[in-house]
Design a protein around this motif. Structure first.
Motif, PDB file in Angstrom:
ATOM      1  N   LEU A   1       2.223   6.270  -6.974  1.00 13.37           N
ATOM      2  CA  LEU A   1       0.991   7.070  -7.494  1.00 13.37           C
ATOM      3  C   LEU A   1       1.434   8.481  -7.546  1.00 13.37           C
ATOM      4  CD1 LEU A   1      -1.723   7.269  -8.815  1.00 13.37           C
ATOM      5  CD2 LEU A   1      -2.812   7.055  -6.659  1.00 13.37           C
ATOM      6  N   GLY A   2       1.923   8.866  -6.109  1.00  5.41           N
ATOM      7  CA  GLY A   2       1.985  10.290  -6.067  1.00  5.41           C
ATOM      8  C   GLY A   2       3.103  10.663  -6.847  1.00  5.41           C
TER       9      GLY A   2
ATOM     10  N   ALA B   1      10.421   5.145  -6.161  1.00 10.22           N
ATOM     11  CA  ALA B   1       9.537   5.949  -6.509  1.00 10.22           C
ATOM     12  C   ALA B   1       9.805   7.153  -7.030  1.00 10.22           C
ATOM     13  CB  ALA B   1       8.492   5.988  -5.379  1.00 10.22           C
ATOM     14  N   ARG B   2      10.823   7.989  -6.627  1.00  8.55           N
ATOM     15  CA  ARG B   2      11.201   9.299  -7.159  1.00  8.55           C
ATOM     16  C   ARG B   2      11.539   9.083  -8.641  1.00  8.55           C
ATOM     17  NH1 ARG B   2      13.227  11.725 -10.393  1.00  8.55           N
ATOM     18  NH2 ARG B   2      14.532  13.402 -10.662  1.00  8.55           N
ATOM     19  N   ASP B   3      12.046   7.781  -8.929  1.00 13.33           N
ATOM     20  CA  ASP B   3      12.525   7.924 -10.365  1.00 13.33           C
ATOM     21  C   ASP B   3      11.502   6.968 -11.297  1.00 13.33           C
ATOM     22  OD1 ASP B   3      15.109   7.805 -12.496  1.00 13.33           O
ATOM     23  OD2 ASP B   3      13.991   5.817 -12.695  1.00 13.33           O
ATOM     24  N   LEU B   4      10.961   5.913 -10.654  1.00 11.78           N
ATOM     25  CA  LEU B   4      10.024   5.021 -11.341  1.00 11.78           C
ATOM     26  C   LEU B   4       8.644   5.630 -11.775  1.00 11.78           C
ATOM     27  CD1 LEU B   4       9.616   2.463 -12.777  1.00 11.78           C
ATOM     28  CD2 LEU B   4       8.855   1.393 -10.563  1.00 11.78           C
ATOM     29  N   GLY B   5       8.069   6.634 -10.740  1.00 10.82           N
ATOM     30  CA  GLY B   5       6.529   7.123 -10.957  1.00 10.82           C
ATOM     31  C   GLY B   5       6.899   8.370 -12.313  1.00 10.82           C
TER      32      GLY B   5
ATOM     33  N   VAL C   1       0.842  -1.130   0.204  1.00  6.83           N
ATOM     34  CA  VAL C   1      -0.031   0.246   0.035  1.00  6.83           C
ATOM     35  C   VAL C   1       1.108   1.252   0.197  1.00  6.83           C
ATOM     36  CG1 VAL C   1      -1.638   1.270   1.342  1.00  6.83           C
ATOM     37  CG2 VAL C   1      -1.923  -1.146   1.238  1.00  6.83           C
ATOM     38  N   TYR C   2       1.875   1.055   0.959  1.00 12.56           N
ATOM     39  CA  TYR C   2       2.851   2.374   0.899  1.00 12.56           C
ATOM     40  C   TYR C   2       3.386   2.532  -0.506  1.00 12.56           C
ATOM     41  CZ  TYR C   2       2.414   2.741   5.934  1.00 12.56           C
ATOM     42  OH  TYR C   2       2.246   2.660   7.332  1.00 12.56           O
ATOM     43  N   ILE C   3       3.961   1.512  -1.047  1.00 17.97           N
ATOM     44  CA  ILE C   3       4.860   1.737  -2.449  1.00 17.97           C
ATOM     45  C   ILE C   3       3.852   2.042  -3.456  1.00 17.97           C
ATOM     46  CG2 ILE C   3       5.859   0.336  -4.207  1.00 17.97           C
ATOM     47  CD1 ILE C   3       7.216  -1.236  -1.841  1.00 17.97           C
ATOM     48  N   ALA C   4       2.531   1.367  -3.351  1.00 22.01           N
ATOM     49  CA  ALA C   4       1.566   1.896  -4.654  1.00 22.01           C
ATOM     50  C   ALA C   4       1.264   3.482  -4.233  1.00 22.01           C
ATOM     51  CB  ALA C   4       0.270   1.123  -4.426  1.00 22.01           C
ATOM     52  N   GLY C   5       1.221   3.988  -3.075  1.00 21.48           N
ATOM     53  CA  GLY C   5       0.955   5.258  -2.782  1.00 21.48           C
ATOM     54  C   GLY C   5       2.036   6.168  -3.115  1.00 21.48           C
ATOM     55  N   GLN C   6       3.187   5.900  -2.890  1.00 24.26           N
ATOM     56  CA  GLN C   6       4.376   6.480  -3.420  1.00 24.26           C
ATOM     57  C   GLN C   6       4.572   6.758  -4.675  1.00 24.26           C
ATOM     58  OE1 GLN C   6       7.505   4.458  -1.029  1.00 24.26           O
ATOM     59  NE2 GLN C   6       6.444   5.033   0.848  1.00 24.26           N
TER      60      GLN C   6
ATOM     61  N   PHE D   1       4.146   9.825  -9.748  1.00 19.62           N
ATOM     62  CA  PHE D   1       3.511   9.740 -11.134  1.00 19.62           C
ATOM     63  C   PHE D   1       2.496  11.016 -11.246  1.00 19.62           C
ATOM     64  CE2 PHE D   1      -0.059   8.911 -13.805  1.00 19.62           C
ATOM     65  CZ  PHE D   1       0.806   8.673 -15.249  1.00 19.62           C
ATOM     66  N   LEU D   2       1.331  11.278 -10.352  1.00 16.20           N
ATOM     67  CA  LEU D   2       0.686  12.362 -10.114  1.00 16.20           C
ATOM     68  C   LEU D   2       1.570  13.694 -10.261  1.00 16.20           C
ATOM     69  CD1 LEU D   2      -2.351  10.945  -8.370  1.00 16.20           C
ATOM     70  CD2 LEU D   2      -2.154  11.224 -10.922  1.00 16.20           C
ATOM     71  N   GLY D   3       2.508  13.683  -9.354  1.00 14.64           N
ATOM     72  CA  GLY D   3       3.356  14.884  -9.069  1.00 14.64           C
ATOM     73  C   GLY D   3       3.917  15.335 -10.512  1.00 14.64           C
ATOM     74  N   GLN D   4       4.576  14.381 -11.078  1.00 11.93           N
ATOM     75  CA  GLN D   4       5.300  14.630 -12.466  1.00 11.93           C
ATOM     76  C   GLN D   4       4.222  14.844 -13.665  1.00 11.93           C
ATOM     77  OE1 GLN D   4       8.658  14.699 -12.888  1.00 11.93           O
ATOM     78  NE2 GLN D   4       7.852  15.628 -14.851  1.00 11.93           N
ATOM     79  N   CYS D   5       2.876  14.535 -13.470  1.00 11.58           N
ATOM     80  CA  CYS D   5       1.915  14.857 -14.306  1.00 11.58           C
ATOM     81  C   CYS D   5       1.636  16.327 -14.207  1.00 11.58           C
ATOM     82  CB  CYS D   5       0.749  13.905 -14.300  1.00 11.58           C
ATOM     83  SG  CYS D   5       1.080  12.256 -15.011  1.00 11.58           S
ATOM     84  N   LEU D   6       1.636  16.744 -13.034  1.00 12.87           N
ATOM     85  CA  LEU D   6       1.007  18.266 -12.738  1.00 12.87           C
ATOM     86  C   LEU D   6       2.247  18.880 -13.265  1.00 12.87           C
ATOM     87  CD1 LEU D   6      -0.782  20.253 -11.289  1.00 12.87           C
ATOM     88  CD2 LEU D   6       0.635  19.631  -9.076  1.00 12.87           C
ATOM     89  N   VAL D   7       3.702  18.748 -12.932  1.00 13.36           N
ATOM     90  CA  VAL D   7       4.682  19.298 -13.174  1.00 13.36           C
ATOM     91  C   VAL D   7       4.473  19.593 -14.963  1.00 13.36           C
ATOM     92  CG1 VAL D   7       7.216  19.372 -13.761  1.00 13.36           C
ATOM     93  CG2 VAL D   7       6.240  19.033 -11.584  1.00 13.36           C
ATOM     94  N   TYR D   8       4.393  18.511 -15.387  1.00 17.26           N
ATOM     95  CA  TYR D   8       4.230  18.427 -17.103  1.00 17.26           C
ATOM     96  C   TYR D   8       3.075  19.543 -17.267  1.00 17.26           C
ATOM     97  CZ  TYR D   8       3.358  17.053 -21.701  1.00 17.26           C
ATOM     98  OH  TYR D   8       2.944  17.224 -23.057  1.00 17.26           O
ATOM     99  N   ALA D   9       2.011  19.410 -16.838  1.00 18.40           N
ATOM    100  CA  ALA D   9       0.897  20.150 -16.938  1.00 18.40           C
ATOM    101  C   ALA D   9       1.349  21.764 -17.132  1.00 18.40           C
ATOM    102  CB  ALA D   9      -0.514  19.890 -16.487  1.00 18.40           C
ATOM    103  N   LEU D  10       2.059  21.972 -15.716  1.00 15.38           N
ATOM    104  CA  LEU D  10       2.309  23.435 -15.336  1.00 15.38           C
ATOM    105  C   LEU D  10       3.440  24.139 -16.516  1.00 15.38           C
ATOM    106  CD1 LEU D  10       2.622  23.378 -11.655  1.00 15.38           C
ATOM    107  CD2 LEU D  10       1.003  24.445 -13.051  1.00 15.38           C
ATOM    108  N   PHE D  11       4.289  22.997 -16.923  1.00 13.78           N
ATOM    109  CA  PHE D  11       5.600  23.480 -17.735  1.00 13.78           C
ATOM    110  C   PHE D  11       5.516  23.055 -19.223  1.00 13.78           C
ATOM    111  CE2 PHE D  11       7.163  24.099 -13.399  1.00 13.78           C
ATOM    112  CZ  PHE D  11       8.088  25.066 -13.455  1.00 13.78           C
ATOM    113  N   LYS D  12       4.161  22.834 -19.597  1.00 14.42           N
ATOM    114  CA  LYS D  12       3.909  22.229 -20.988  1.00 14.42           C
ATOM    115  C   LYS D  12       4.353  23.186 -22.122  1.00 14.42           C
ATOM    116  CE  LYS D  12       1.303  19.881 -24.270  1.00 14.42           C
ATOM    117  NZ  LYS D  12       2.193  20.144 -25.359  1.00 14.42           N
ATOM    118  N   ASP D  13       4.323  24.354 -21.850  1.00 13.75           N
ATOM    119  CA  ASP D  13       4.539  25.364 -22.903  1.00 13.75           C
ATOM    120  C   ASP D  13       6.284  25.301 -22.881  1.00 13.75           C
ATOM    121  OD1 ASP D  13       2.191  26.223 -23.410  1.00 13.75           O
ATOM    122  OD2 ASP D  13       2.353  27.841 -21.984  1.00 13.75           O
ATOM    123  N   HIS D  14       6.760  24.927 -21.790  1.00 12.56           N
ATOM    124  CA  HIS D  14       8.363  24.877 -21.711  1.00 12.56           C
ATOM    125  C   HIS D  14       8.943  23.665 -22.468  1.00 12.56           C
ATOM    126  CE1 HIS D  14       7.590  28.085 -18.538  1.00 12.56           C
ATOM    127  NE2 HIS D  14       8.594  28.460 -18.893  1.00 12.56           N
ATOM    128  N   TYR D  15       8.149  22.565 -22.153  1.00  8.08           N
ATOM    129  CA  TYR D  15       8.619  21.568 -22.682  1.00  8.08           C
ATOM    130  C   TYR D  15       8.355  21.683 -24.192  1.00  8.08           C
ATOM    131  CZ  TYR D  15       8.699  19.044 -18.369  1.00  8.08           C
ATOM    132  OH  TYR D  15       9.366  18.511 -17.069  1.00  8.08           O
TER     133      TYR D  15
END
Length: 172
Positions: free
Chosen positions: A26-27, A125-129, A19-24, A29-43
């Motif tokens: 997922l967090g 999790a920091r790399d794989l997500g 459960v901890y690993i899945a949460g980490q 993954f979702l954090g990186q998706c948010l970064v991508y959304a925020l910086f899409k123009d830069h990407y």
């Protein structure tokens, strides 16, 4: 890596680990998706540098060398986990937040000393997500997710964390 190490030590219930690993993951993954959304123009503006863009998602070695890259992740995570275990023995440190400041300083120090070698995941999790996010997001002019290297920031930190627990238990 810390969750697995603490479970190996007996401080985290084994049935809680998935459960901890899945949460980490997922967090991360979702954090990186948010970064991508925020910086899409830069990407999009830097799409002519696909390896550089991928580097904002996941770690990679400066000079690929499987043994040394793996050792760097093992050493970095060993230092982190061993120090966290040791700091857990300091009476009263947790109640005032000093432990969080210490861990922050430790992570920065590991990054300053070993970060140039591999990007210092020191946590699977920091790399794989984020690597999974890179693989599935519609990044403009995307290159491969470098899965050939992707196992190192997963396996290395787990090994480093387990070695830290073994040594800590031997000493204390």
């Amino acid at each position: 890596a810390l969750t697995i190490a603490l479970a190996f030590k007996g401080d985290v219930a084994a049935d809680a680990v998935p459960v901890y690993i899945a949460g980490q993951l997922l967090g991360a993954f979702l954090g990186q998706c948010l970064v991508y959304a925020l910086f899409k123009d830069h990407y999009d503006a830097t799409a002519d540098n696909p390896v550089g863009v991928r580097g904002t998602f996941c770690t990679a070695p400066t000079i690929p060398n499987t043994g040394r890259n793996l050792l760097s992740e093992i050493v970095g995570t060993f230092v982190l986990v061993f120090a966290i275990l040791g700091f857990g023995n300091v009476a009263g440190a947790g109640g005032v937040g000093v432990d969080k400041l210490f861990v922050y300083g430790l992570i920065v120090s590991i990054g300053m000393s070993l970060g140039g070698l591999t990007g210092y995941a020191i946590n699977p999790a920091r790399d794989l997500g984020p690597r999974i996010a890179y693989a599935v997001l519609p990044v403009k002019n995307k290159t491969d997710a470098n899965w050939g290297y992707g196992w190192i920031p997963v396996v290395g930190p787990i090994i480093g964390g387990l070695i830290a627990v073994v040594l800590f238990n031997f000493i204390f």
